[in-house]
Design a protein around this motif. Structure first.
Motif, PDB file in Angstrom:
ATOM      1  N   ASP A 195       4.961   6.300 -10.525  1.00  0.00           N
ATOM      2  CA  ASP A 195       4.107   5.122 -10.478  1.00  0.00           C
ATOM      3  C   ASP A 195       3.090   5.259  -9.353  1.00  0.00           C
ATOM      4  O   ASP A 195       3.362   5.917  -8.353  1.00  0.00           O
ATOM      5  CB  ASP A 195       4.972   3.887 -10.165  1.00  0.00           C
ATOM      6  N   VAL A 196       1.937   4.602  -9.487  1.00  0.00           N
ATOM      7  CA  VAL A 196       0.883   4.789  -8.496  1.00  0.00           C
ATOM      8  C   VAL A 196       1.298   4.484  -7.059  1.00  0.00           C
ATOM      9  O   VAL A 196       0.911   5.201  -6.137  1.00  0.00           O
ATOM     10  CB  VAL A 196      -0.403   4.001  -8.825  1.00  0.00           C
ATOM     11  N   SER A 197       2.093   3.432  -6.858  1.00  0.00           N
ATOM     12  CA  SER A 197       2.448   3.096  -5.478  1.00  0.00           C
ATOM     13  C   SER A 197       3.416   4.134  -4.915  1.00  0.00           C
ATOM     14  O   SER A 197       3.366   4.475  -3.733  1.00  0.00           O
ATOM     15  CB  SER A 197       3.058   1.700  -5.407  1.00  0.00           C
ATOM     16  N   GLN A 199       3.462   7.242  -5.946  1.00  0.00           N
ATOM     17  CA  GLN A 199       2.586   8.399  -5.775  1.00  0.00           C
ATOM     18  C   GLN A 199       1.944   8.378  -4.386  1.00  0.00           C
ATOM     19  O   GLN A 199       1.918   9.391  -3.685  1.00  0.00           O
ATOM     20  CB  GLN A 199       1.511   8.356  -6.863  1.00  0.00           C
ATOM     21  N   ALA A 200       1.461   7.206  -3.991  1.00  0.00           N
ATOM     22  CA  ALA A 200       0.838   7.078  -2.672  1.00  0.00           C
ATOM     23  C   ALA A 200       1.842   7.395  -1.562  1.00  0.00           C
ATOM     24  O   ALA A 200       1.512   8.074  -0.585  1.00  0.00           O
ATOM     25  CB  ALA A 200       0.260   5.675  -2.493  1.00  0.00           C
ATOM     26  N   GLN A 201       3.082   6.943  -1.729  1.00  0.00           N
ATOM     27  CA  GLN A 201       4.118   7.228  -0.716  1.00  0.00           C
ATOM     28  C   GLN A 201       4.364   8.723  -0.585  1.00  0.00           C
ATOM     29  O   GLN A 201       4.446   9.261   0.522  1.00  0.00           O
ATOM     30  CB  GLN A 201       5.460   6.604  -1.112  1.00  0.00           C
ATOM     31  N   ASN A 204       1.360  10.596   0.948  1.00  0.00           N
ATOM     32  CA  ASN A 204       1.327  10.390   2.395  1.00  0.00           C
ATOM     33  C   ASN A 204       2.456  11.146   3.097  1.00  0.00           C
ATOM     34  O   ASN A 204       2.271  11.663   4.202  1.00  0.00           O
ATOM     35  CB  ASN A 204       1.385   8.899   2.728  1.00  0.00           C
ATOM     36  N   GLN A 207       1.448  14.773   3.459  1.00  0.00           N
ATOM     37  CA  GLN A 207       0.459  14.898   4.517  1.00  0.00           C
ATOM     38  C   GLN A 207       1.126  14.881   5.892  1.00  0.00           C
ATOM     39  O   GLN A 207       0.829  15.688   6.771  1.00  0.00           O
ATOM     40  CB  GLN A 207      -0.489  13.705   4.412  1.00  0.00           C
ATOM     41  N   ALA A 225      -8.607  13.164  -8.346  1.00  0.00           N
ATOM     42  CA  ALA A 225      -8.757  12.159  -7.284  1.00  0.00           C
ATOM     43  C   ALA A 225      -7.638  12.302  -6.250  1.00  0.00           C
ATOM     44  O   ALA A 225      -7.884  12.204  -5.037  1.00  0.00           O
ATOM     45  CB  ALA A 225      -8.748  10.752  -7.883  1.00  0.00           C
ATOM     46  N   VAL A 226      -6.414  12.560  -6.694  1.00  0.00           N
ATOM     47  CA  VAL A 226      -5.298  12.774  -5.769  1.00  0.00           C
ATOM     48  C   VAL A 226      -5.543  14.044  -4.960  1.00  0.00           C
ATOM     49  O   VAL A 226      -5.336  14.080  -3.750  1.00  0.00           O
ATOM     50  CB  VAL A 226      -3.953  12.895  -6.535  1.00  0.00           C
ATOM     51  N   TYR A 229      -8.122  13.606  -2.290  1.00  0.00           N
ATOM     52  CA  TYR A 229      -7.595  12.814  -1.192  1.00  0.00           C
ATOM     53  C   TYR A 229      -6.729  13.654  -0.260  1.00  0.00           C
ATOM     54  O   TYR A 229      -6.837  13.575   0.953  1.00  0.00           O
ATOM     55  CB  TYR A 229      -6.781  11.638  -1.746  1.00  0.00           C
TER      56      TYR A 229
END
Lengths: 270, 279
Positions: A195-197, A199-201, A204, A207, A225-226, A229
């Motif tokens: 899921d997108v949220s 995915q963001a976790q 990050n 990184q 896009a990912v 980023y």
């Protein structure tokens, strides 16, 4: 490649004219059959500490390229150098130390973990291979430490994969990859199934791990896009070839190759 | 704009021996004639079961209970007989699902599978093959005459999804429900499918209910968007307003965690669910 802060170190990984071919059958025992070049003469290098993205659509050969580096796909031609030493010609035995130094994170957190193993077993398996001298207590401590590193609750050591969400399972996969203390991690679509949220976790987290553990990452994905980023540099692959590479922002803003232009134009925006 | 579909206080729950899960907790919205509405949310938000409930595709009670009203063209879906429902499914309301490779039957040709639906809904049609070939042509499949006899495995993912769309459109439905229709596809193929859906909507004045988590696709295809979170609608409005000026904290958080091209400097913020509480 006109990077803003180009890293002036020797490449950690260097791939020269890599080819991975498969026979398409036809003819008895595959003789006289056609050959399909999944990876068709790919050359690139990755410097220490970089995150390099490898983007392409399905069938472009991006996953096969990643897999060929750690011998999950057969190399038909070309050379792979790691830390200045050629690793493509090594015997399986001599390649063993590189299995410790180079690790992989897989796409599907639902299929890449053995459902019959608990988290301790999954994460400590690489320790059994690469750190044979470790005692059981040391292994438990190390697994707990790894779980903390990737943001899992260490007391969940005895739980099984089905008790975790997709994002947590991907964290387990990352903890396992980090267990051998690798320098280089190949991430094959690690966030595509999430899921997108979540995915963001995970993005990050990668990184953050790069900074904390001084990792070098090859990030294979189809979502440009990912990749833009997360990555310092991007390589674009289609039909087994790298058609363009460059610094992330520059490549996305001013793509030169017609295929890259088409790929970027196809991303729906809002 | 007259309402084609009117959903009032829809509730869906799944019961097992030990527990009860409320998947949808009382939502209301409508879809007008010739309108494209998007339902957006993460997994578990209840968006797909909502779509399934519209033609009673969910398991019967006691496994699953559906409450509230679903009114399609003035008739209550809950009160329809099985034979009435069969006339609506496919003929009036058609679906496209996410994974074309698992939705197609591997042992029949694609033409046969589309013809099956045509024959069911139009028994008077003397030449279903012709109707199917036209449907394949309409979704941009070249050499449609020959492709009729292809098996699903002989087609690429993009082509398979076109076949699914052709199958959904062959019976000329008034409402197309597309559940993540492009998630399994490459972006260049996704773009083709979006353009195809835009063009078909225009030529047929067909309504669309698009279920997705991709805001980019919503902005290209839909005029209105419904944001779902934990079985409830948290925000609802015109696409431009919701995407560019979201009011609800969940919508804001959802948009902030999506990477977009050319926004490298912006930090991605994963959603902090603890801050959202009971939205």
């Amino acid at each position: 490649m006109q990077g803003r802060e180009e890293i002036k170190t020797d490449p950690l990984l260097k791939v020269e004219n890599l080819k991975v071919s498969y026979g398409l059958g036809g003819g008895i025992f595959g003789r006289g059959g056609r050959i399909f070049n999944a990876v068709d003469g790919v050359s690139f290098s990755v410097r220490k500490g970089e995150i390099v993205g490898l983007v392409g659509e399905s069938g472009s050969g991006k996953t096969t390229t990643g897999r060929a580096i750690i011998r999950l796909a057969p190399v038909s031609a070309g050379n792979i150098f790691y830390g200045g030493k050629e690793i493509s010609g090594l015997s399986d035995r001599d390649f063993m130390p590189y299995r410790k130094r180079i690790q992989m994170i897989f796409q599907d957190p639902f299929n890449s973990l053995n459902p019959r193993m608990n988290i301790f077993q999954i994460v400590s398996e690489p320790l059994d291979i690469h750190f044979k001298e470790m005692s059981r207590e040391q292994k438990v401590d190390r697994v707990k430490e790894l779980m903390l590193t990737v943001g899992l609750e260490p007391s969940h050591l005895k739980r099984y994969p089905h008790e975790f969400s997709g994002g947590q399972r991907q964290r387990i996969g990352i903890a396992r990859a980090l267990a051998s203390e690798p320098e280089f991690v190949i991430c094959d679509e690690p966030v595509s199934a999430l899921d997108v949220s979540v995915q963001a976790q995970i993005v990050n987290l990668l990184q953050d791990l790069r900074r904390r553990l001084n990792l070098t990452l090859l990030f294979i994905a189809h979502d440009i896009a990912v990749v833009e980023y997360l990555c310092d540099r991007i390589m674009v692959m289609t039909e087994g070839k790298i058609v363009e590479q460059g610094e992330s922002e520059e490549l996305c803003r001013r793509p030169q190759n017609p295929y890259t232009q088409k790929l970027i134009a196809a991303v729906p925006r809002f | 704009m007259e309402n084609l579909l009117d959903i009032r206080n829809l509730k869906i729950s799944f019961d097992s021996e030990r527990s009860r899960t409320d998947a949808v907790k009382g939502i209301s919205f409508c879809v007008g004639e010739d309108e494209a509405v998007a339902v957006v949310g993460e997994s578990g938000s209840g968006k797909s079961v909502t779509a399934m409930s519209l033609t009673r595709l969910l398991p019967p009670p006691p496994l699953c209970r559906v409450g509230g009203k679903i009114i399609y063209r003035g008739a209550d879906v809950a009160e329809m007989s099985e034979s009435e429902l069969r006339k609506i499914r496919g003929r009036e309301i058609a679906y496209i699902f996410q994974e074309p490779s698992t939705s197609l039957n591997p042992v029949f040709t694609v033409g046969y599978q589309i013809a099956e639906a045509v024959k069911l809904h139009f028994p008077e049609n003397k030449n279903p093959r012709k109707t199917v070939v036209e449907a394949l042509k309409e979704v941009g499949i070249r050499n449609a005459e020959a492709r009729y006899d292809s098996y699903p495995h002989e087609l690429s993912g993009g082509m398979q999804q076109r076949v699914m769309i052709a199958m959904a459109l062959a019976c000329r439905p008034r409402l197309l429900i597309a559940d993540e229709p492009t998630t399994a596809l490459d972006v260049t193929i996704q773009k083709q499918i979006i353009e195809l859906l835009l063009q078909i909507r225009k030529s047929r004045r067909m309504s669309l209910l698009l279920i997705t988590h991709n805001f980019g696709i919503i902005s290209e295809l839909c005029t209105r968007v419904i944001v779902m979170f934990r079985g409830k609608i948290v925000e609802h409005g015109p696409v431009d307003e919701v995407l560019h000026n979201p009011q609800n904290p969940y919508t804001k958080a959802l948009i902030a965690c999506i990477p977009r091209l050319g926004m490298r400097e912006k930090k991605l913020e994963p959603i902090d669910y603890s801050k959202l509480g009971e939205v």
